[in-house]
Write an enzyme that holds these catalytic residues in place. Structure first.
Site, mmCIF file in Angstrom:
data_model
loop_
_atom_site.group_PDB
_atom_site.id
_atom_site.type_symbol
_atom_site.label_atom_id
_atom_site.label_comp_id
_atom_site.label_asym_id
_atom_site.label_seq_id
_atom_site.Cartn_x
_atom_site.Cartn_y
_atom_site.Cartn_z
ATOM 1 N N HIS A 79 2.567 9.271 32.632
ATOM 2 C CA HIS A 79 2.791 10.283 33.671
ATOM 3 C C HIS A 79 3.813 9.775 34.678
ATOM 4 O O HIS A 79 3.780 8.599 35.062
ATOM 5 C CB HIS A 79 1.488 10.623 34.404
ATOM 6 C CG HIS A 79 0.435 11.215 33.517
ATOM 7 N ND1 HIS A 79 -0.382 10.445 32.713
ATOM 8 C CD2 HIS A 79 0.074 12.499 33.293
ATOM 9 C CE1 HIS A 79 -1.209 11.224 32.040
ATOM 10 N NE2 HIS A 79 -0.947 12.485 32.372
ATOM 11 N N ASP A 119 4.377 13.201 31.536
ATOM 12 C CA ASP A 119 3.902 14.544 31.873
ATOM 13 C C ASP A 119 3.904 14.792 33.382
ATOM 14 O O ASP A 119 3.808 13.858 34.198
ATOM 15 C CB ASP A 119 2.470 14.735 31.360
ATOM 16 C CG ASP A 119 2.422 14.940 29.858
ATOM 17 O OD1 ASP A 119 3.481 14.792 29.212
ATOM 18 O OD2 ASP A 119 1.327 15.234 29.341
#
Length: 728
Positions: free
Chosen positions: A250, A98
């Site tokens: 991430h 993300d």
């Protein structure tokens, strides 16, 4: 620049200015500044900060969320009004990343995935994709899947459907411009597991489905944003019992070195246990989530990426310019403070004399060029009649049509002569006056200016030094009772007279102000008199004198009171002419840079300083205000305001020192903050317009400013003004 209110001849019939070009030149500076601000705003827009995915939302009920969603898998499909969810098959892992792409960490993540022949899904934000389109293209080229993560990373549970549509559209626009595709995958910011869906997030998920998207959450969270250590990230990312999973990681939003290290160990370890690492659609055996973007949508995306890249480039240039202007501004302030203090100490010390022939008592010729000065000329002449130094007064009427010459003649004052000529411009009028002058010392002033009784005597004292060829007086604003007059008063005291002290010490005074200046006749004759080659004949003649080896000095006690423009239009006209004329003078004397002797010294010291402080620095100075606006809008607001107030404080210190040197009342400085916000912006645009005129080869018409005669003649006790102006 110079505090001079010069009168100019009308435009001759053979020197027209195109009516179509003048409005365009007025518009171009505004358009250019607007474009620069727009580029900076775009840059700030795509640099909005992304928060890490650990925002804590208040708990909400979940009674409106279908049980098949809460108990289902992490892939939620509400398209076409349906309600379904899917889980990843056993021994299949879908790695998801993300908040990217990040220019530092995303390439490292991609390298590790490539090294271990693994695919993943990258949920990108529009802001990051817009800034780093090459990384998005690399993701697609290397077989990874892309999902949307909104454009600016808001919590959609608190947004309107209009805002949600905008976030999706902008995110797709960035993706289309970067990689030429669209995607049907979406992950809401701040989402977690399917069983965490509540009455706030479920309506968003349903709406997202109605827009044709599949919502992808996760069922295994590495919590790498906490930076718990490589071993802990691997432990949390590993599913149990060979089950399939969507793993949340991430590749942006902070330091991700632990994520990269964990990934390099995690991939081979789980592959050894029989896991495969696939895209989401590969793992589910579904068609690709990517579709090609063509036609107008593709061009829109490409144009968007181009504009973002352009904004990055423009911002880089602006930041460099800000560094330059910051250095110039601070350097100029330091030079002004140090050198003006040195100048004041030198000329104010006990027993100071200008030269071996002091005091200068010989008579002086005062030249007053006048073009339609009926409202001011009587005050000007009467102020000269109070002079305590012997003078003759020559009023050169330059073809006035308002009876200026008749008014002077009707006064019947002794020692006052009127010389008439057809309208030919101020330089010609001054040369005519020089030819008619009886004395070797010549004082020049404007027809709207008044002198104090001691002005002429103070102005000619530096001629006790035989090396002095010209003297700059201390021009002051007489009509400072209005706001625009007060702003010009600050500018004259700080920007002109403090500068002149500095330039005096550096021996490169750029301008003898037309409102109050004195010349040695022999110096004028050696350089050919006043020239009409430029619109700034006062700057032109001053530079010519420097190049001829004469000293040009500043006499602070030689005060003159001039009527400054009282409207924005008149001020614009005056400063436009000054700015453009200064550029012309610099260009005319450019060869001094490579010459020897006094000319070379002025060319290598004076011209660079004048160019930096009068042309370049003011042109770049708007960057301070542009970045102020940028910082207020995009942050950090507090630090930005503190920095701007710091710059204002430095300017206030310099202004206060200048007012102290000139013995002016400090109360006028109350308008300084407003001057910085409004008045400076006008000066920026004027200078920019002058640059455009110079670069495009435009021609500037002579413009006469309307005067009111508000600056009155000095009385027996000193300077006085009409009732509209405060006593000085």
């Amino acid at each position: 620049m110079r505090p001079s209110s010069r009168r100019r001849r009308p435009v001759a019939p053979d020197t027209p200015v195109s009516r179509r070009r003048v409005p365009m030149r007025l518009l171009l500076p505004v358009l250019l500044l607007t474009a620069l601000v727009a580029m900076l705003m775009l840059r700030g827009y795509v640099h909005s900060e992304i928060l890490a995915d650990h925002r804590i939302r208040p708990e909400a009920a979940s009674d409106k969320v279908p049980e098949e969603i809460i108990d289902g898998g992490p892939v939620i499909d509400t398209r076409n009004g349906g309600t379904g969810s899917l889980k990843v098959p056993d021994h299949r892992l879908v790695l998801t990343f993300d908040d990217g792409p990040d220019p530092k960490w995303t390439p490292q993540v991609l390298d590790v995935l490539k090294k271990h022949h693994a695919h993943a899904v990258f949920f990108i934000t529009g802001t990051m994709a817009s800034r780093h389109p090459d990384l998005v293209k690399r993701m697609v080229d290397e077989g990874h899947e892309i999902g949307l993560h909104t454009f600016s990373h808001p919590d959609l549970s608190y947004q309107s459907t209009k805002r949600i549509d905008w976030e999706l559209t902008q995110n797709q626009l960035a993706l289309g411009g970067a990689a030429g595709i669209r995607t049907s995958l979406f992950r809401p910011p701040y989402s977690s597991f399917a069983d965490a869906m509540d009455n706030k997030s479920w309506p968003v998920t349903r709406y997202i489905g109605s827009r044709g998207y599949i919502t992808v959450v996760n069922d295994t969270d590495s919590e790498d944003w906490r930076k718990p250590g490589v071993d802990e990230i691997i432990r949390r990312a590993t599913p149990h019992g060979g089950k399939g999973a969507i793993v949340l990681m991430h590749d942006s939003g902070g330091d991700r070195h632990q994520t990269v290290q964990a990934l390099d160990r995690f991939l081979p370890a789980l592959k050894a246990e029989g896991y495969s690492f696939d895209n989401l659609t590969e793992a589910l055996g579904a068609p690709s989530a990517h579709t090609a973007v063509t036609g107008l949508d593709l061009w829109k995306g490409v144009a968007w990426i181009f504009l973002v890249r352009a904004s990055e480039g423009v911002t880089g240039v602006l930041v460099a310019g800000l560094a330059v202007v910051g250095t110039l501004v601070i350097g100029r302030f330091l030079l002004m403070l140090v050198l003006s203090a040195a100048h004041a100490r030198r000329v104010r010390r006990r027993g100071f004399t200008w030269g071996p022939d002091a005091p200068v008592t010989e008579p002086v010729s005062v030249l007053v060029p006048a073009y339609n000065e009926a409202k001011c000329i009587e005050n000007t002449v009467r102020s000269l009649m109070t002079s305590n130094h012997p003078i003759e007064i020559i009023v050169i009427d330059d073809g006035s049509t308002d009876g200026t010459a008749r008014l002077v003649e009707a006064m019947g004052l002794p020692g006052v002569r009127v010389v008439r000529q057809l309208n030919a411009g101020k330089p010609a009028a001054l040369n005519r006056g020089i030819a008619n002058a009886r004395y070797d010392l010549i004082v020049m002033m404007d027809g709207d200016t008044v002198f104090e009784p001691a002005t002429v005597g103070e102005l000619v004292q530096p001629f006790a030094d035989p090396a002095v060829g010209a003297v700059a007086g201390n021009a002051k604003v007489g009509n400072k009772d209005t706001l625009i007059g007060a702003w010009q008063h600050i500018e004259y005291v700080m920007g002109f007279n403090l500068d002149r002290r500095m330039y005096d010490v550096l021996r490169c005074m750029p301008t003898i102000p037309g409102a109050v200046g004195a010349f040695r006749r022999s110096a004028l004759e050696r350089v050919g008199g006043m020239s009409d080659d430029t619109l700034a004949e006062d700057t032109d003649i001053t530079m010519a004198l420097h190049r001829d080896g004469w000293k040009v000095v500043y006499a602070e006690k030689a005060r003159a009171w001039t009527e400054a423009p009282e409207s924005v239009q008149q001020l614009w006209s005056q400063r436009y002419r000054w700015s453009y004329g200064t550029m012309q003078a610099i260009w005319k004397h450019r060869r001094a840079v490579v010459e020897k002797g006094p000319s070379g010294r002025f060319g290598r010291v004076g011209l660079p300083l004048v160019s930096l402080f009068m042309v370049l620095a003011p042109l770049l100075a708007p960057l301070i205000d542009v970045f102020l606006l940028y910082g207020v809008v995009f942050g950090p607001t507090g630090k930005t305001l503190v920095a701007w107030l710091g710059v204002l404080a430095v300017q206030a210190v310099c202004a206060a020192y200048a007012f102290r040197l000139d013995r002016e009342r400090m109360t006028h400085l109350l308008s300084l903050p407003l001057q910085q916000v409004l008045y400076r912006q006008l000066m920026y645009v004027v200078l920019l317009q002058s640059w455009i005129t110079a670069l495009t080869g435009g021609r500037l018409r002579w413009q006469k400013l309307r005067r009111t005669g508000v600056v009155g003649a000095p009385g027996a006790g000193g300077h006085t003004l009409t009732d509209r102006s405060p006593a000085v």
